[in-house]
Structures are given as C-alpha cells and as structure tokens.
Design an enzyme around this catalytic site. Structure first.
Site, PDB file in Angstrom:
ATOM      1  N   CYS A  40       0.858  -1.050  -0.168  1.00  0.00           N
ATOM      2  CA  CYS A  40      -0.014  -0.093   0.046  1.00  0.00           C
ATOM      3  C   CYS A  40       0.967   1.245  -0.111  1.00  0.00           C
ATOM      4  CB  CYS A  40      -1.083  -0.066   1.244  1.00  0.00           C
ATOM      5  SG  CYS A  40      -1.871   1.617   1.273  1.00  0.00           S
ATOM      6  N   CYS A  72      -1.644   1.559  -2.916  1.00  0.00           N
ATOM      7  CA  CYS A  72      -2.786   2.895  -2.787  1.00  0.00           C
ATOM      8  C   CYS A  72      -2.017   4.282  -2.966  1.00  0.00           C
ATOM      9  CB  CYS A  72      -3.434   2.516  -1.275  1.00  0.00           C
ATOM     10  SG  CYS A  72      -3.827   0.899  -0.925  1.00  0.00           S
ATOM     11  N   LYS A 131      -0.176   5.226  -6.312  1.00  0.00           N
ATOM     12  CA  LYS A 131      -1.548   5.047  -7.012  1.00  0.00           C
ATOM     13  C   LYS A 131      -2.332   6.471  -7.107  1.00  0.00           C
ATOM     14  CE  LYS A 131      -5.038   3.600  -5.882  1.00  0.00           C
ATOM     15  NZ  LYS A 131      -5.439   2.311  -6.140  1.00  0.00           N
ATOM     16  N   TYR A 167      -8.638  -3.938 -11.382  1.00  0.00           N
ATOM     17  CA  TYR A 167      -8.490  -2.688 -10.793  1.00  0.00           C
ATOM     18  C   TYR A 167      -7.337  -2.238 -11.002  1.00  0.00           C
ATOM     19  CZ  TYR A 167      -6.824  -3.824  -6.139  1.00  0.00           C
ATOM     20  OH  TYR A 167      -6.075  -4.019  -5.166  1.00  0.00           O
ATOM     21  N   GLU A 179      -6.331   1.052 -13.235  1.00  0.00           N
ATOM     22  CA  GLU A 179      -5.975   2.329 -12.561  1.00  0.00           C
ATOM     23  C   GLU A 179      -4.831   3.022 -13.212  1.00  0.00           C
ATOM     24  OE1 GLU A 179      -8.064   1.869  -8.130  1.00  0.00           O
ATOM     25  OE2 GLU A 179      -6.006   0.976  -8.306  1.00  0.00           O
ATOM     26  N   HIS A 239     -26.514  20.042  -0.956  1.00  0.00           N
ATOM     27  CA  HIS A 239     -26.865  20.618  -2.472  1.00  0.00           C
ATOM     28  C   HIS A 239     -25.733  21.858  -2.614  1.00  0.00           C
ATOM     29  CE1 HIS A 239     -29.156  21.397  -6.126  1.00  0.00           C
ATOM     30  NE2 HIS A 239     -28.991  22.794  -5.958  1.00  0.00           N
ATOM     31  N   GLU A 260     -25.773  13.908  -2.991  1.00  0.00           N
ATOM     32  CA  GLU A 260     -26.999  14.011  -3.140  1.00  0.00           C
ATOM     33  C   GLU A 260     -27.834  13.235  -4.124  1.00  0.00           C
ATOM     34  OE1 GLU A 260     -29.259  17.691  -3.482  1.00  0.00           O
ATOM     35  OE2 GLU A 260     -27.821  18.644  -4.892  1.00  0.00           O
TER      36      GLU A 260
END
Length: 520
Positions: free
Chosen positions: A84, A89, A92, A226, A230, A495, A500
């Site tokens: 990671c 992670c 990346k 992934y 990625e 908003h 939302e």
C-alpha cells in the site's frame, strides 16, 4: 449480553478449536523456563502487520515485526510499509491525482483561466515528488514502531515450529526468535505470466511502475483488474499512449454494468482497448522497442504492435513460498497458495495466525487488513473477543471516472435472492462541475440495489463519478446500520453535490422509464 456479542463469541470459540494441533520439533533457542523471547512476532511489515504489532504493543505485549522486501524481477525495492505505502494505494492515488489535474487544466480554460499552450507533463518531477513522500512514510513507520516499543527487524522470516521464527539477513546470517504467538501478514506480489516468452525478461509490474525514473512511453497494460485500469488511467491522463489488453471481462468480481461504464469512459478519455486478446510473446527489437504478439480470439488472427513498456497486471500471488508453511503443517489452499484461516484468523497450527491478502477468502484491501490486524492483537492480548466482519466493506477503483461501491453487485443480489426479489433504483446524473467545462457525463451513474419486499433493505450501492471514495464512505456506514430505501430517501442531501443524487433515486430498472436526472 447482546446477540451480536453472543454470535461473535460463539464463532470465536468454534473457529479457534476446529483445528487439529500439529506436532513440530522444538528449537533449542526456547529457554528452559517455558517462556518466550516475545509475546508476539509478526512476519510482514505491511499496513496490516504494522497495525497488528503496534496495537499489541499498546496493550502491553512484547512484540517484534520482521519485514524484508525481495527486489522485483526488475530490481525495484523499497522500505517499510508494504504494498500500500510503496507500490500500491499511496503512489497510485498520487499519480491518479496528477492525471486529474491534467483534466482540470483543460476545464480551467472554460472557467476563465488563461493557460498558455503547450501544457505538458514531466514524469521525473512527479515521480520524484511521489517517491519522496513514500520514503517519508517509510521513515515514519520506523519511528512509530520505535515509539511504541515494537522491535523492527529487517529480516526474512520463516517458521520452524508453532513458537519459533527464523530470521535471515540479506547476507544469509540466521537468527532465531521465539514467541507465544506468531502472526503472518506477508501479503502478495504481482504475478508474471510464466508461459509467455519474454514476459518477465522485458515486462514490468505495479511493483516497478511507481519507481521508474523516466516516463514509460507508449505502454501496453495486460489485464483488466482494478490495478490494470487504474495504471492505464493515470498513464493516459498524463499523456502516455496507453493500450489495455483484455482477455475476457474488466473488473471481474465487480458489478459488470458499472465496469462497462468505467471502461467506456476510459475509451472516451483516450485509453485504447484490445478486447478478447491474449498475448503470446514479447520480443525486444534492435531499436529497444518491445514487440508484442497476441491472438485476437474473436477473429482468430495474430497481431503485433510495438511498445516502449509492457505492464503486466494479471493478478497477484501470495507471499508464502519462503515461509516454511509445509514444514510446520500450516494448511494452504493448493489452488491459490493462500493460507486457510478461521473466523478468528487462526491457522491449522495452534499459536499461528494469518490475515490480510495472505488469508484465503479475505478481500485484498488495506483497510480490512488494518482492522483485522488490530482486532487480532486485542484478542491475543485477552482484551476482546470481537471478530472482523468482512461484509459490506466499501472500496473504490481510482480510474479517470472513479467507481465506488459497497455491498452486493446486481449480479450477486440476483444470485442470492432471485431476480423477482430485488429492486434496482438507478439514475444517470450530471455533476455540476461538468456543466461549464462541457464534459461528457454519459457514464456518471448511480445504482441502489434493494430487497423488493418489506422495508426494502439496501443490499448494495454503486456510484461512478467525481470523488467516488469520499461519496461512498458515509453511505457504507449506513449500510452497516441496516439502511433501507426509506432511510436513503428521507435523508436530506447536501446541495449541490453528486452525493445528494443518491438520496433522490426513484426510478426502477423494472419500470423501463428514463433514469436521466433533469433539473437540480
């Protein structure tokens, strides 16, 4: 005592005693009083192993953690922190951010910013900044271990029996540690397709891409995980000519409608795809370019093209071969090579535990390993009986259009409950940020998978759009609390945000009505 605690305790005791104890030889380094050098020895200094060791030390345990990085086939190596921090992670996400900034520069002109052409990206500047940050994390981990009184040993660890670990230095010098409990958290490494001539000799993996000193140039990414998407996404985003070779489907294990939206956007974004293609060999030309030959399974034809780099992203293998598991009797899944573990992370040998990517059936995600490691440390210290719950864990794919999800995919929901027992609410929406910039929002989509009857409990949430991980984190809490469709629709949205839109879904797939959001 609540039902959740009762169930956890029942699972704990059932799991802990379901293994047969394996008799192993005893090492002379164990002292004659029956005590050990450490309460806990952790093999593996990734995110999970570090979390487990630090938690145990905080609870008064005497702890040592062993970590040793075998250089990649290309010679890339790194410091403490595991995949990671060093080759996953963290780098990346930073390179993904670099690509997003490239898109933002294009948008900025529509928002009134005067930006002169040509705009270009410098790999060396980005790579140096990313690598410096990673090195700072390496150092930070070492400082934390020292502060928490965890003994860090840069040794390659292997098992001699249920209480003894052999550590070996780079030069081959051996030392031995004894412990009441041993935890294995060695994770995994990228695989090379060993049946393809030239694959390992000329290709790289995700263990290398983040540490390249120069831009990879025209790149072929083989695979559709992934990791593959990625990497291809950020390479395209910073201006590298990138092609993805896909044997069958993209993002296997994820909701396939969402996977299609991700790859459709990537293609519109500039990444080229070779669908239904299987690489056959890689040859290095006198010019230094890599010629890749592949078979197109749809046409039956053989094709070739030349690239500057070939990145293999065809899966990961557990880091288990050097652990001596067979000598001690730790049960391993022969197909996957991963360690068979119980609900409490126990293995088939008493006092030996395993968690994270090395464990059979465990999600290959850093946060689950961190959480599981801490919970294991608390149980081993006698402070808790709580087990790790691997259900409803949210995750995000950091492709150019990000995809985040929690819970079941639509396919999984249908498989478990039947088509007639689920209801899917969905919406195509346009992020406000895209309007002035005149960006295509065709793949910005929300899907809420619910039980059809009763209170319509939410089974899965799926979102493609900006800031996907940030959007999904809060909704994952709601799912863990048993959220229903009514709960979602009664929530007042913030908003104007993309998040939302999840609170406003009202159109079902079953209805066949247009699910495009209009108005604000």
């Amino acid at each position: 005592m609540g039902p959740l605690i009762q169930n956890n305790m029942a699972a704990f005791f059932k799991s802990r005693h379901r293994w047969k104890r394996t008799s192993c030889f005893t090492i002379l380094t164990r002292n004659l009083t029956g005590k050990y050098d450490y309460d806990l020895v952790v093999i593996g200094g990734g995110s999970g192993g570090l979390a487990c060791s630090k938690e145990a030390a905080q609870l008064g345990q005497k702890v040592a953690v062993l970590d040793y990085v075998e250089p990649s086939a290309k010679g890339t190596k790194w410091g403490l922190g595991g995949t990671c921090v060093n080759v996953g992670c963290i780098p990346k996400k930073l390179m993904h951010q670099a690509a997003l900034l490239g898109t933002a520069v294009k948008d900025a002109r529509k928002y009134g910013w005067k930006i002169k052409d040509p705009v270009s990206h410098d790999w060396e500047t980005m790579a140096e900044a990313v690598q410096n940050h990673v090195r700072s994390l390496n150092w930070g981990h070492r400082v934390q271990l020292k502060d928490k009184k965890v003994k860090y040993l840069n040794l390659k660890g292997s098992l001699l029996d249920e209480h003894t670990v052999r550590g070996m230095t780079k030069s081959g010098k051996e030392s031995f540690l004894t412990a009441k409990n041993i935890v294995i958290a060695t994770g995994g490494r990228p695989k090379y397709p060993t049946d393809i001539p030239g694959a390992m000799e000329h290709g790289i993996t995700s263990d290398d891409i983040f540490w390249l000193k120069e831009a990879p140039g025209k790149t072929l990414v083989v695979g559709a995980s992934y990791v593959a998407l990625e990497c291809a996404g950020f390479l395209t985003g910073i201006g590298q000519d990138t092609k993805v070779m896909v044997r069958s489907i993209a993002l296997r294990g994820f909701d396939q409608q969402m996977a299609g939206l991700v790859t459709d956007h990537m293609q519109a974004y500039g990444t080229r795809f070779a669908w239904g293609c299987v690489p056959q060999r890689v040859d290095k030309l006198p010019s230094g370019a890599l010629q890749v030959t592949w078979a197109d399974t749809r046409t039956g034809k053989e094709e070739t093209d030349s690239f500057d780099s070939v990145l293999w992203a065809v899966g990961r293998a557990p880091e288990a071969k050097a652990l001596g598991l067979d000598k001690v009797g730790v049960e391993v899944n022969r197909e996957t090579g991963k360690i068979v573990v119980g609900a409490d992370e126990s293995t088939s040998v008493s006092n030996i535990y395993a968690f994270g990517d090395i464990g059979e059936g465990r999600p290959e995600l850093t946060p689950t390993a961190v959480k599981a490691g801490r919970l294991l440390a608390r149980r081993l210290a006698g402070q808790s009986t709580q087990l790790m719950d691997y259900d409803n864990v949210a995750t995000t794919v950091f492709t150019p259009l990000e995809y985040s999800c929690v819970g079941l995919s639509e396919e999984e929901a249908v498989g478990r409950h039947g088509q007639d027992a689920i209801e899917v609410y969905h919406a195509f929406y346009k992020p406000l940020e895209f309007t002035v910039a005149e960006r295509d929002a065709s793949q910005c989509y929300i899907k809420v998978v619910c039980e059809r009857g009763g209170e319509q409990r939410i089974l899965g949430l799926h979102y493609t759009g900006p800031n996907a991980g940030e959007v999904m984190q809060g909704f994952s809490l709601a799912l863990r609390c048993g959220a229903t469709l009514s709960h979602l629709k009664e929530t007042v949205g913030i908003h104007p945000t993309c998040a939302e839109e999840l609170t406003k879904v009202s159109i079902t797939k079953r209805s066949g009505l247009d699910a495009t959001v209009t108005g604000c």
